[in-house]
Design an enzyme around this catalytic site. Structure first.
Site, short mmCIF file in Angstrom:
data_model
loop_
_atom_site.label_atom_id
_atom_site.label_comp_id
_atom_site.label_asym_id
_atom_site.label_seq_id
_atom_site.Cartn_x
_atom_site.Cartn_y
_atom_site.Cartn_z
N GLU A 135 44.78 33.46 35.72
CA GLU A 135 43.74 32.81 34.64
C GLU A 135 43.15 32.28 35.25
OE1 GLU A 135 42.64 35.29 32.86
OE2 GLU A 135 44.81 36.36 32.44
N GLU A 178 39.27 41.00 40.05
CA GLU A 178 40.81 41.14 39.18
C GLU A 178 41.86 41.57 40.56
OE1 GLU A 178 41.47 40.28 36.45
OE2 GLU A 178 39.92 40.35 35.82
N1 B3K Z 1 39.75 39.73 32.76
C1 B3K Z 1 41.17 39.29 31.51
C2 B3K Z 1 41.24 40.73 31.02
C3 B3K Z 1 39.58 41.80 29.75
C4 B3K Z 1 40.25 42.23 29.63
C5 B3K Z 1 39.32 42.99 28.81
N2 B3K Z 1 39.61 44.31 27.83
C6 B3K Z 1 42.26 39.25 31.81
C7 B3K Z 1 42.53 39.24 33.67
O1 B3K Z 1 42.30 40.01 33.57
O2 B3K Z 1 42.47 38.10 33.57
ZN ZN Z 2 42.20 39.08 35.50
#
Ligand code: B3K
Ligand code: ZN
Length: 869
Positions: free
Chosen positions: A298, A320
């Site tokens: 994060e 991602e």
């Molecule tokens: N970006 C979020 C994931 C969101 C999921 C939405 N259903 C966490 C992550 O990949 O860091």
């Molecule tokens: Zn992520």
């Protein structure tokens, strides 16, 4: 068809007609009737005087444009259509009412325990106010939160706190401002009463940042590992990527009700408490490592995701895949690179390959989506990170970092595409990635079939490589990909042979670009043993007809730990395959003496890293093995996996016992060496559980355990080996932890995985446990998820009872929390892989779902795909 069930296509992307430069939000928090006032500065980008705003589950209280009550609008199922809008710039004021207390979908603004929190990715902001809820609209946010002073002493949002006070009614208010323009999915709000720990961090350039971790009252002592991980992540990103944090405060809030692991909201990460809370008595080593990696993930999003975000959701892997790559590198640099690599590869070879062979198969950049939440997949994340890793392999670290710099120079503060990323990598390195781009648009798992041919006369070794990708449900035609194949050749003494082609020394990374290719190596003076796909240099299946001797040779001599592990896995895989055939022919399973000896030597190898030995001893699991067969023979595979475990345990019992006793620790510390020792010791126990001393050893370990790691290892061993102490351990644990849902999750997992005959009735009983609730996704994932995904024997019971249970739960979850339901349905989607009787039973449950009146689009998308509708 209802408009929300219609698919969106990547090819249809259109840039927005308007943008929003600034938004001023005020929340008057109330459990049932929260009032949200959103004042947006809108700028027209083309000549349109109409604007569609997204909105779901909202009650519109008022609408003004430039301070005038506006009547030219239409409310639809999915939003608000505004018309007759002024040209140029105007102010839009929308007032909505929302009900956080009935929000069990946990998207938008909802209540977790005693606190308010939000989840807006991917499309949750539209449950807060009518807005342009798309990632290519970036605005500056000012957020004011008004709430009861006593109940909600902390009122948090993105950015920096700029003002606070008390209203005439005695409520408190706080105003936050985030200077970095961002898309709505990165918005966050939290209100509650917490324990908080705080640290100061000085960035490389001297900026002082306040770091805060908020946890439920009483959990302060479980927050320190998360804080330490955050500091490590910040330092690492400065050192390895030259990236610094950009606000004065970084907050992490842990909540109990959360649909996934965590969320990277700008400056205010919201975490599932599972990935924050830890102490020696409540968390295992595995939990500690997961916290480090998710806190890192994060944090790394602040650059790869927030500073440069995605133009549209089809580009999700841009943030991602890249951020998973970064978090994997973080864990590798801080811990053991080979062990981390092994764990990541297991995730690809098991569940990702399975996903790519399922009705949900999609490229890392999908072409077609009904519900975006269905695409936060292993393919987008894990295969996406493998694609970034291949770019890293092809370019090398220096060029890769140049590419990252160029990417930020070009796209900082904007919403970009996967193509932008690849172009930056290509331009910075001068390396042609034209064919490589296919990895973004082609789904499925390529198969590399390799054979070797040695010519004694020419002193040459030829490697014949062919690649093939089978059709997937979403895509019939496949093309040859650019596959980096990392390899070595070994001489009989275990030395690497210098690789020479056409009179020149060549790199150990072969560029496989055609369907059939031959690489000829010269000056090879004896028949070599090739080590192929080292470091899993591409997410492909590899076939090479190795003899047992060659694999054992590589297990011992390969100069790369990953290659040693992989050779061991191939060797075990050979025997699993052979034994499945034998079981089908009613014969006994076997493992050769040579294999047993090789594992014995490894176990006693004092020079090897214990964590690595533990990985070597982990048999491929049921799901991974299933991927090796067109039709999954549940009964034979489960029989073989168990009998091989018993056979190895019996043959190696004295060695397993001696290592188990030698590695006993007298205190609990969380460093990589101690974690590795515990991993090996507990791996030994998992085998010993299948011997006549199993019950005694497991019981003793449970009683003497210094940490949760050893407690859970003992309980897992008892569970999987069906030991007589199982019940008493489970009862004792439940007595101790019944008030703590998070700690009870480990118990729910064991109930879910319980291979015993009455497992299903015990699962029904567990659902009555005081710690269980269908509303908490962690409880569902633990109990139900473990049953569906890791209890092949009982889930696939011939009677169909496991499938019926799944169907029933999914129908309930569809209403409570469609996102969680949709995660849970995956095992049923793969019905075509099983025998005819099981297929029919599984299909029946999917059809029953489809017949529901209120099937949410999450399940609708997956079920219709699986049923070919
Ligand atoms: N970006 C979020 C994931 C969101 C999921 C939405 N259903 C966490 C992550 O990949 O860091
Ligand atoms: Zn992520």
């Amino acid at each position: 068809m209802a408009s929300e069930l219609q698919a969106k296509y990547r090819k249809d992307y259109q840039s927005p007609s308007h943008t929003i430069t600034d938004i001023d939000l005020t929340f008057y928090l109330h459990e049932e009737k929260t009032r949200v006032v959103a004042i947006s500065q809108v700028r027209q980008l083309d000549s349109t005087n109409q604007l569609v705003l997204d909105g779901e589950n909202l009650e519109l209280a008022s609408l003004h444009i430039n301070d005038q009550a506006w009547t030219a609008f239409k409310v639809t199922d999915t939003g608000l259509e505004l018309s007759a809008l002024p040209d140029g710039e105007f102010e839009l004021r929308v007032e909505t009412m929302i009900n956080p207390s009935t929000n069990t979908a946990l998207e938008g603004l909802y209540i977790s325990g005693q606190a308010y929190c939000t989840q807006c990715e991917a499309e949750g902001f539209r449950r807060i106010t009518y807005y342009m809820d798309r990632p290519d609209v970036l605005a500056r946010y000012t957020t004011t939160i008004v709430a009861d002073r006593e109940k909600y002493p902390y009122l948090l949002s993105n950015g920096n706190k700029i003002e606070e006070g008390v209203t005439e009614d005695g409520e408190s208010w706080v105003r936050w401002q985030d200077p970095h323009p961002k898309p709505a999915y990165l918005f966050a709000l939290v209100a509650g009463d917490f324990d908080m720990i705080q640290e100061q961090y000085k960035t490389k350039s001297g900026r002082m940042v306040t770091l805060e971790v908020f946890v439920d009252k009483g959990n302060r002592d479980r927050a320190t590992h998360a804080m330490l991980s955050l500091i490590n992540a910040m330092q690492w990103d400065e050192e390895r990527f030259g990236l610094e944090y950009d606000l004065d405060v970084y907050m992490v809030v842990a909540v109990d009700f959360f649909n996934m692991g965590a969320m990277e909201n700008k400056g205010l990460n919201i975490f599932n408490s599972k990935f924050v809370l830890a102490n020696d008595q409540t968390a295992t080593d595995y939990d500690y490592q997961a916290i480090e990696s998710i806190i890192g993930h994060e944090y790394f999003h602040n650059w790869t995701g927030n500073r440069v975000t995605c133009r549209d959701w089809f580009q999700l892997s841009l943030k991602e895949g890249l951020t998973v790559f970064r978090d994997q590198e973080f864990s590798s640099d801080l811990g053991s690179r080979s062990v981390k690599r092994i764990q990541s590869v297991r995730l690809i070879r098991g569940p990702q390959f399975a996903e790519d062979a399922s009705p949900m198969s999609h490229p890392i950049r999908p072409e077609k989506v009904i519900e975006m939440n269905n695409f936060y997949t292993l393919t987008v994340y894990e295969k996406g990170s493998e694609v970034i890793r291949m770019i890293h392999t092809l370019l090398g670290e220096t060029n890769f970092q140049k590419g990252m710099q160029l990417y930020f120079e070009r796209h900082d503060g904007t919403a970009a595409t996967c193509e932008d990323f690849v172009s930056a990598m290509e331009d910075a390195s001068g390396i042609d990635l034209k064919q490589f781009r296919l990895w973004y648009s082609q789904s499925g798992t390529p198969v590399l079939t390799v054979s070797g041919e040695y010519s004694e006369a020419d002193k040459q070794f030829a490697l014949h490589v062919s690649q093939h990708t089978s059709s997937t449900v979403d895509q019939e035609e496949k093309q040859a990909l650019h596959i980096p194949l990392k390899m070595s050749l070994y001489d009989s003494e275990g030395n690497r042979i210098e690789l020479r082609c056409n009179g020149e020394k060549v790199s150990d990374i072969l560029n496989v670009t055609e369907s059939e290719q031959t690489f000829i190596f010269e000056n090879v003076f004896e028949k070599p043993v090739p080590s192929l796909l080292e470091e899993f240099s591409a997410p492909v299946k590899l076939f090479y007809d190795y003899s047992d001797e060659e694999l054992i040779f590589l297990m011992v001599h390969a100069k790369n730990d990953f290659a040693r592990w992989d050779a061991g896995q191939m060797l075990l895989g050979k025997y699993i395959r052979q034994n499945v055939e034998k079981v089908r022919d009613n014969q006994e399973t076997t493992i050769s003496e040579g294999v047993i000896q090789a594992f014995k030597d490894l176990l006693l190898d004092k020079s090897a890293d214990p964590a690595f030995i533990a990985e070597m001893f982990a048999l491929p699991n049921f799901n991974e093995v299933s991927e090796w067969f067109d039709e999954v023979d549940v009964d034979s595979i489960t029989t073989v996996l168990k009998s091989m475990k018993v056979e190895l345990a019996t043959a190696l019992k004295p060695e397993l016992l001696s290592v188990y006793h030698q590695l006993k620790q007298s205190d609990y510390t969380i460093d990589h060496e101690s974690i590795g020792q515990r991993a090996l010791r507990n791996m030994c126990l998992s085998y010993l559980a299948f011997t006549d001393q199993g019950n005694e050893l497991v019981q003793n370990q449970y009683q003497q355990a210094l940490s949760m790691t050893d407690v859970i290892a003992a309980m897992t061993a008892a569970n999987l080996a069906g030991l007589s102490c199982r019940e008493s351990l489970m009862q004792d644990y439940s007595k101790q932890w019944k008030h703590d849902g998070l700690v009870m999750d480990k118990w729910f997992v064991l109930q879910g995985q319980n291979p015993s005959e009455n497992a299903l009735s015990m699962i029904y009983d567990s659902m009555e446990h005081e710690a269980f609730t269908m509303k908490n996704p962690n409880r569902i994932r633990s109990l139900i998820g473990a049953f569906l995904n890791y209890n092949p024997k009982r889930f696939h019971d011939k009677s169909g009872s496991g499938y019926q249970f799944a169907g029933k739960i999914l129908q309930q979850l569809n209403t409570i929390n469609p996102q969680v339901a949709s995660r849970m349905v995956d095992p049923l989607l793969k019905f075509k892989r099983y025998d005819k009787d099981r297929q029919a039973l599984m299909k029946k449950e999917l059809e029953a779902l489809l017949n529901m009146d209120n099937l949410a689009k999450d399940l609708y998308e997956k079920v219709t795909k699986a049923l070919d509708i």
